[in-house]
Design a protein around this motif. Structure first.
Motif, mmCIF file in Angstrom:
data_model
loop_
_atom_site.group_PDB
_atom_site.id
_atom_site.type_symbol
_atom_site.label_atom_id
_atom_site.label_comp_id
_atom_site.label_asym_id
_atom_site.label_seq_id
_atom_site.Cartn_x
_atom_site.Cartn_y
_atom_site.Cartn_z
ATOM 1 N N TYR A 1 0.973 -1.243 -0.017
ATOM 2 C CA TYR A 1 0.049 -0.118 0.040
ATOM 3 C C TYR A 1 0.604 1.442 -0.071
ATOM 4 C CZ TYR A 1 -3.065 -3.647 1.288
ATOM 5 O OH TYR A 1 -3.685 -4.955 1.407
ATOM 6 N N GLY A 2 0.313 2.349 -0.391
ATOM 7 C CA GLY A 2 0.908 3.795 -0.309
ATOM 8 C C GLY A 2 1.376 4.290 0.898
ATOM 9 N N LYS A 3 0.855 3.791 1.976
ATOM 10 C CA LYS A 3 1.175 4.572 3.324
ATOM 11 C C LYS A 3 0.843 3.418 4.316
ATOM 12 C CE LYS A 3 -3.502 5.130 4.323
ATOM 13 N NZ LYS A 3 -3.944 4.495 5.529
ATOM 14 N N LEU A 4 1.342 3.718 5.614
ATOM 15 C CA LEU A 4 0.864 3.147 6.831
ATOM 16 C C LEU A 4 0.566 4.195 7.728
ATOM 17 C CD1 LEU A 4 0.190 0.321 8.331
ATOM 18 C CD2 LEU A 4 2.603 0.373 9.114
ATOM 19 N N ASP A 5 -0.911 3.981 8.338
ATOM 20 C CA ASP A 5 -1.171 4.882 9.518
ATOM 21 C C ASP A 5 -1.624 3.939 10.734
ATOM 22 O OD1 ASP A 5 -1.169 7.227 7.966
ATOM 23 O OD2 ASP A 5 -3.308 6.901 7.174
ATOM 24 N N LEU A 6 -0.955 4.314 11.744
ATOM 25 C CA LEU A 6 -1.281 3.950 13.114
ATOM 26 C C LEU A 6 -2.263 4.736 14.035
ATOM 27 C CD1 LEU A 6 1.748 3.188 12.090
ATOM 28 C CD2 LEU A 6 1.170 1.208 13.932
ATOM 29 N N VAL A 7 -3.273 4.411 14.649
ATOM 30 C CA VAL A 7 -3.873 5.351 15.319
ATOM 31 C C VAL A 7 -4.284 4.792 16.719
ATOM 32 C CG1 VAL A 7 -6.140 4.495 14.479
ATOM 33 C CG2 VAL A 7 -6.035 6.707 15.612
ATOM 34 N N ALA A 8 -4.425 5.526 17.840
ATOM 35 C CA ALA A 8 -4.797 5.255 19.102
ATOM 36 C C ALA A 8 -6.324 4.976 19.171
ATOM 37 C CB ALA A 8 -4.018 6.102 20.190
ATOM 38 N N ASP A 9 -6.672 4.023 19.735
ATOM 39 C CA ASP A 9 -8.399 3.840 19.875
ATOM 40 C C ASP A 9 -8.356 3.993 21.327
ATOM 41 O OD1 ASP A 9 -10.609 3.098 20.746
ATOM 42 O OD2 ASP A 9 -10.282 0.914 19.836
ATOM 43 N N PRO A 10 -8.914 5.364 21.941
ATOM 44 C CA PRO A 10 -9.162 5.350 23.043
ATOM 45 C C PRO A 10 -10.002 4.501 24.093
ATOM 46 C CG PRO A 10 -10.474 7.127 22.076
ATOM 47 C CD PRO A 10 -9.555 6.119 20.810
ATOM 48 N N LEU A 11 -10.822 3.859 23.408
ATOM 49 C CA LEU A 11 -11.805 2.635 23.991
ATOM 50 C C LEU A 11 -10.894 1.666 24.339
ATOM 51 C CD1 LEU A 11 -15.075 2.929 21.599
ATOM 52 C CD2 LEU A 11 -14.495 3.870 23.834
ATOM 53 N N GLY A 12 -9.954 1.195 23.503
ATOM 54 C CA GLY A 12 -9.085 0.076 23.943
ATOM 55 C C GLY A 12 -8.075 -0.001 24.749
ATOM 56 N N PHE A 13 -7.686 -0.990 25.290
ATOM 57 C CA PHE A 13 -6.659 -1.126 26.508
ATOM 58 C C PHE A 13 -5.312 -1.501 25.642
ATOM 59 C CE2 PHE A 13 -5.143 -3.278 30.368
ATOM 60 C CZ PHE A 13 -4.446 -2.245 30.968
ATOM 61 N N LEU A 14 -4.818 -2.671 26.082
ATOM 62 C CA LEU A 14 -3.788 -3.423 25.277
ATOM 63 C C LEU A 14 -4.008 -4.327 24.300
ATOM 64 C CD1 LEU A 14 -1.583 -4.127 28.682
ATOM 65 C CD2 LEU A 14 -1.189 -2.324 26.729
ATOM 66 N N TYR A 15 -4.277 -3.838 23.010
ATOM 67 C CA TYR A 15 -4.733 -4.602 21.873
ATOM 68 C C TYR A 15 -4.202 -3.936 20.492
ATOM 69 C CZ TYR A 15 -8.125 -1.920 19.475
ATOM 70 O OH TYR A 15 -8.998 -1.202 18.693
ATOM 71 N N GLY A 16 -4.421 -4.655 19.469
ATOM 72 C CA GLY A 16 -4.027 -4.007 18.243
ATOM 73 C C GLY A 16 -5.108 -4.612 17.247
#
Length: 946
Positions: free
Chosen positions: A646-661
């Motif tokens: 793909y042309g890019k990779l974004d990573l974003v914090a999920d405030p609803l989540g704890f320790l997961y991906g």
């Protein structure tokens, strides 16, 4: 079959052939009301339509239940300055258990400043869904019962049964009998290791698997019902219900009461399509106690789940169920409501192919490749459209999406699902005020199509013309819904990641995705593939997204972010840079304490901030995560020799989540606490394991861009490798970024977790089977699966392992695969048969247990001879329940520690069968002798005896 229905008065038999004479003309494109009228006019217009919906709802039957419901399009078609037309779908519950759906075109005129409905034209009528009705049950007596199904034998003497019908066809029956009993033995030739697993279950909880049933209940397709009643009963004859036994009448009364209570809660519950002619389904339930009969699951599942109040089936105090569904990948499944101490319903514990499938001539590969039932209809090839998120209403989604499909079988209808958060408990309110509005569904020629609403978020599109297998077809769907978007805090909105776009299924490879996403102007949009446009027009931000490679699990999100990028550049093999950026919404930057508060006011302040999404993420933490992602991309490019697609990779914090991906294509979600760091999380416990998770979680999720996005699973039963290979890739990252010791510590963590889990499923089957141990799935796919690749490394060496990983990525690129595809690649690389390896570590449940007996003596040349035997047996679970007659093949090391020098001397031995002898010399007197000291094989702790 979808049954078109004429205007009036046809019997069910006539419905099969009757067609509406008039063919709707090509649809005129509707417009959003606010685009052509002032907002107050639109509100007045909708008030008229809402009144029509309310009036329909007020039509009641003798029990006071609503018989009609309506839903209107939010799009309008202008006729002239004072006239509009709106599409309206009207459903009517019919006495025979069918639901009549009418698609109407309403004409509304404005006169004296008020809107009124002045015309109503029916454009299509059909009967597409059905449900049981009370009162058509028949009662019967029999002299003997003798039913057999895939290892289950139900027998008994004289008794009674009642059977129920859907549209006059048998749908199931409930029976009581003198001496009712059953025997179950899983077919050894079908279940392999699960024959031993069942013995293990019986050893731990025999009373839950072998009991005297009070009654039995059966769900079945019409043809199978007729066969069971014909072949499984002797002396079956009709009786009046007054002649039935008191026990059967009590069961019938309980069933009737549950049915009526369910319809009181939701008068439109339980409508389903007819069982397709090529589908065979039989569910046989044996109940130990209680009166809840087996109408809770199966063909009409959602309705009967409603009978017990939602969510979890209650098949009595305890029940055992054998289910056969000819459409399921593994078409026979054994369910129980509990096992011993686990007093809960947790799903199927065994699954295997039926005798008919095993004897069909299908190859093992063809059997493993069988589709999930929900994936039998089509492959999605393209998805183009426009999506509005949070415009005007923070939790509203409006979409206009066109799909191109390839039919996998002959189709007359296509089901869809639109995600909804917090749906449970809202069904009744949803009936009167639906939040899902389908404005239009059209075919590729622009013809308006009728759709049937099956539930608050599910529906069925009826195709204008049947589509043959292999043909392509197009659907355009315009809809709006609330519930797919949740405004978590002022700077972050959660968009449901599955089902936010109807027809898109998890695991689909979609070759061509082009989406325009509109959100409030202050937000940034993160999406899949490559962003080709980003502009602001007034209060709206407009972004366009395209994909250059197939995507899986498409997802978008939006918010007010801060972001950072890595110092290291991620690149493709030709040097093309891959933009990597990490995002955190602004509220999550706010501080909330993790430690114990010192007073009530401080506690309440922290709770308020936490609920608002404050997570105390520090801006400097973003770069570290970006660095891990970029380094992972570069490492995996070299290991797999396949570029990140793909042309890019974004990573974003999920405030609803704890320790997961979670890792859709080109967009990775990380639980907010992944950003907090080891020190901040120390007070939460977890210690070393939490620290290792924080070091490897980003690398694991980046691994999914290869395993899940470049190579995907063909069905649920073959999902394991998506997680196992991503996890193994993260261990290689730990080795590369930190040290070989970090890799070995991760391997040891996998071993520990497996041995501490009462594991009762194989790695491959963990996604389809349940286990009494809640950690079974995690230990199987996240621990034992990756450990299997470590075993390959230790057995064949690094060069062969990395050649295998490269070959997997290169040969299986852009394919949906099963385990046998991986086995074929392994055999090409290793140049030996590899069925033994996958049978043991991926398809097998048991773990080897080794005992070593040895002796030493000094030889004439001054060296020391070490000789002995490695004894092996296989076992299941923490109790090490023995598996008889099976053994694993592998290569292990005998390690001798010298008494004087403390130097280690090792030799490899081939472990095979119950006993494997060894004999070798070392240059000094042994101090210690150990087998599998460094965990080359996964095994229980080894006992060594001199």
């Amino acid at each position: 079959m979808i049954r078109r229905h004429p205007s009036r008065g046809s019997s069910v038999a006539v419905l099969c052939v009757a067609l509406l004479a008039a063919t709707p003309a090509a649809a005129t494109k509707g417009q959003r009301c606010e685009e052509i009228l002032p907002r107050d006019e639109c509100e007045a217009l909708r008030a008229v339509l809402n009144k029509k919906v309310a009036d329909l709802w007020e039509r009641k039957d003798a029990q006071g239940r609503s018989l009609q419901r309506g839903a209107y399009s939010r799009s309008v078609v202008p006729v002239d300055a004072e006239t509009l037309q709106v599409t309206f779908h009207e459903d009517t519950v019919r006495e025979d258990g069918s639901l009549l759906t009418e698609r109407k075109r309403l004409t509304l005129k404005r006169a004296g400043g008020k809107w009124a409905i002045v015309g109503e034209e029916v454009e299509d009528r059909l009967v597409g869904v059905f449900r049981p009705v009370m009162g058509d049950e028949t009662f019967h007596r029999f002299d003997k019962i003798d039913l057999e199904l895939e290892g289950l034998h139900v027998s008994g003497g004289a008794g009674f049964l009642f059977r129920d019908f859907v549209l006059g066809k048998p749908a199931g029956f409930v029976l009581v009998a003198d001496g009712l009993r059953y025997e179950y033995t899983p077919p050894a030739e079908a279940t392999r290791q699960y024959f031993s697993v069942y013995r293990y279950y019986k050893n731990k909880a025999r009373d839950d698997l072998e009991f005297t049933p009070r009654f039995a209940s059966v769900l079945c397709d019409p043809e199978s019902c007729e066969r069971l009643l014909r072949d499984g009963f002797s002396g079956l004859r009709d009786v009046d219900r007054t002649q039935a036994s008191e026990e059967l009448l009590r069961l019938h009364a309980d069933y009737e009461g549950r049915y009526r209570r369910a319809l009181d809660q939701n008068p439109f519950a339980g409508f389903r399509t007819e069982v397709p002619p090529d589908r065979r389904t039989i569910w046989i339930g044996l109940n130990k106690k209680g009166r809840e009969i087996l109408w809770d699951v199966g063909i009409y599942g959602d309705f009967f789940l409603g009978l017990v109040g939602g969510g979890t089936p209650e098949l009595g105090d305890h029940s055992l169920l054998l289910a056969w569904d000819s459409w399921a990948p593994k078409d026979v499944q054994l369910w129980v409501t509990r096992l011993g101490m686990w007093d809960t319903w947790f799903g199927p514990i065994l699954a295997y192919h039926s005798r008919a499938l095993r004897e069909s001539g299908a190859s093992p590969y063809e059997l493993e490749l069988r589709d999930d039932p929900e994936a039998r209809d089509y492959d999605m090839q393209a998805l183009h459209g426009e999506v509005e998120l949070g415009l005007g209403d923070a939790e509203l989604q409006r979409s206009d999406v066109t799909y191109r499909f390839r039919a996998k079988r002959d189709l007359e209808r296509v089901p869809f699902f639109i995600a909804r958060e917090n749906l449970i408990g809202e069904e009744r309110r949803e009936l009167r005020n639906p939040t899902m509005s389908v404005d239009s569904i059209q075919d590729g020629e622009g013809n308006e199509l009728t759709w049937v609403k099956q539930g608050p978020v599910t529906g069925l599109v009826v195709l204008r013309q049947p589509v043959k297998a292999g043909e392509t077809f197009t659907l355009r769907m315009q809809f709006q819904t609330r519930g797919t978007v949740t405004k978590v805090n002022p700077s972050f909105s959660y968009v449901a990641r599955g089902g936010w776009l109807p027809f898109v299924r998890f695991g689909d490879f979609i070759d061509d995705v082009q989406l325009t996403v509109k959100v409030p102007a202050r937000y940034r949009v993160l999406g899949i593939g490559r962003k080709v446009e980003d502009k602001v027009e007034g209060d709206v931000r407009i972004t366009r997204w395209m994909t250059d490679s197939p995507v899986e699990f498409p997802s978008v999100t939006f918010g007010e972010y801060i972001s950072d990028t890595p110092d290291v550049e991620a690149k493709k093999r030709d040097g093309t840079k891959i933009p990597v950026e990490v995002f955190v919404d602004k509220v999550s930057i706010q501080t909330v304490k993790l430690e114990e508060p010192t007073n009530v006011d401080e506690f309440q302040k922290d709770i308020t901030a936490f609920e608002a999404g404050a997570r105390g993420i520090r801006a400097r933490q973003l770069k570290a995560i970006a660095q891990q992602a970029a380094n992972s991309l570069n490492l995996y490019r070299e290991i797999f020799q396949i570029d990140y697609p793909y042309g890019k990779l974004d990573l974003v914090a999920d405030p609803l989540g704890f320790l997961y991906g979670q890792a859709p294509s080109s967009l990775i979600y990380l639980g907010a606490f992944v950003f907090r760091g080891e020190g901040a999380l120390a007070s939460l416990g977890g210690g070393t394991q939490t620290a290792k998770f924080l070091k490897s979680v980003v690398a694991h999720e980046v691994g999914h861009q290869w395993w899940g996005s470049i190579v995907a699973n063909a069905n649920t039963w073959n999902y394991w490798f998506v997680e196992s290979l991503a996890e193994y890739a993260s261990a290689l990252f730990m080795e590369n970024a930190f040290s070989k010791q970090e890799y070995l510590e991760k391997v040891e963590e996998w071993r520990h977790n497996v041995l501490e889990t009462d594991m009762t499923t194989s790695v491959q089957d963990a996604s389809g089977l349940a286990s009494p141990d809640p950690f079974n799935y995690t230990s199987a796919v996240y621990n034992k699966g990756p450990f299997a690749f470590h075993v390959l490394r230790m057995t064949f060496g690094d060069e062969k392992l990395f050649a295998f990983l490269r070959a997997l990525a290169q040969k299986l690129k852009s394919k949906e695969i099963v385990t046998l595809d991986m086995q074929r690649v392994a055999e090409e690389v290793y140049q030996v048969p590899m069925g033994w390896f996958f049978d043991q570590w991926i398809r097998g449940v048991a773990i080897p247990e080794f005992t070593v007996d040895y002796r030493t003596r000094r030889t004439e040349d001054g060296k020391w001879l070490v000789e002995g035997v490695v004894r092996q047996r296989l076992a299941i679970g923490k109790d090490r329940f023995p598996v008889e007659g099976q053994y694993y093949l592998g290569v292990g090391r005998v390690v001798v520690t010298g008494r004087k020098s403390k130097q280690e001397y090792a030799t490899q031995i081939r472990v095979e069968g119950p006993e494997s002898p060894f004999r070798f010399k070392v240059p000094e007197e042994p101090l210690e002798i150990a087998f599998n000291k460094y965990g080359d094989m996964l095994s229980y702790p080894v006992q060594t005896r001199e």
